[in-house]
Design a protein around this motif. Structure first.
Motif, PDB file in Angstrom:
ATOM      1  N   GLN A  56     -33.544   9.935 -43.705  1.00 57.85           N
ATOM      2  CA  GLN A  56     -32.925  10.920 -42.820  1.00 57.85           C
ATOM      3  C   GLN A  56     -32.661  12.240 -43.558  1.00 57.85           C
ATOM      4  O   GLN A  56     -32.875  13.319 -43.013  1.00 57.85           O
ATOM      5  N   LEU A 108     -27.149  12.469 -35.443  1.00 58.01           N
ATOM      6  CA  LEU A 108     -28.080  11.422 -35.892  1.00 58.01           C
ATOM      7  C   LEU A 108     -27.419  10.561 -36.958  1.00 58.01           C
ATOM      8  O   LEU A 108     -27.622   9.335 -36.976  1.00 58.01           O
ATOM      9  N   SER A 109     -26.621  11.173 -37.819  1.00 55.78           N
ATOM     10  CA  SER A 109     -25.990  10.416 -38.902  1.00 55.78           C
ATOM     11  C   SER A 109     -24.964   9.414 -38.391  1.00 55.78           C
ATOM     12  O   SER A 109     -24.624   8.468 -39.089  1.00 55.78           O
ATOM     13  N   VAL A 151     -25.398   7.631 -35.618  1.00 56.35           N
ATOM     14  CA  VAL A 151     -26.074   6.600 -34.820  1.00 56.35           C
ATOM     15  C   VAL A 151     -26.311   5.368 -35.651  1.00 56.35           C
ATOM     16  O   VAL A 151     -26.586   5.357 -36.767  1.00 56.35           O
TER      17      VAL A 151
END
Length: 188
Positions: free
Chosen positions: A137, A185-186, A188
């Protein structure tokens, strides 16, 4: 009277040439002419055009590293990431040819250049640590920030933003959206 020719003066003149004419147009003949010497005299300080290009690339990466590190100092999180993005764009704008050296030597297989490039990435990764992203990521984020910054810098340099709306605001909004997306996103 002409300044004494050293490796540093050769690099300075070469930087001026690439910033004015582009990386692709750097030749030893142009450097020699600017220094008012004969081309073979350059070989007292450099071994080849590739040696000169490598030295310019290292110079660019170190200066770029310093610029984004300075932008991030005293900031954290989203503010630091946004400052790094703006620093990237400003570096491109202030040093177009020098920036070009970093693009042309990316697959150089040179350990010094690889290390200098890794040092730049390490700064961004350090700023990303509080978000607890996976390694994958984090790399996606670094690539995205680079692409966004490069895109804005390139389009601005080529006159691609002629609408009467402040460009810095557009850039700021794009960075905000991108960074907030990464933060989401982090989680999730």
């Amino acid at each position: 009277m002409r300044e004494k020719v050293t490796r540093q003066t050769i690099l300075q003149v070469s930087e001026e040439i690439v910033n004015q004419e582009g990386y692709e147009n750097l030749t030893l003949a142009k450097v020699a002419k600017a220094l008012e010497i004969k081309t073979p005299s350059l070989y007292n300080h450099i071994s080849s055009l590739n040696d000169l290009r490598k030295a310019l690339t290292l110079r660019a990466l170190k200066r770029f590293n310093h610029q984004i590190m300075t932008a991030a100092v005293g900031r954290s999180g989203e503010e630091a990431l946004k400052a790094i993005g703006f620093a990237y764009i400003h570096f491109m704008k202030d040093n177009p040819g020098l920036y070009g050296t970093t693009l042309n030597m990316l697959d150089s297989q040179d350990t010094e250049i690889d290390q200098a490039g890794s040092d730049v990435i390490a700064i961004i990764l350090r700023v990303l640590e509080p978000y607890h992203l996976s390694k994958e990521q984090a790399i996606h984020f670094v690539r995205g920030l680079r692409a966004l910054s490069h895109g804005f810098g390139t389009l601005e340099r080529q006159g691609g933003f002629n609408i009467d709306v402040p460009l810095d605001q557009s850039i700021s909004i794009a960075f905000d959206i991108f960074i907030k997306g990464m933060v989401a996103l982090s989680k999730v």
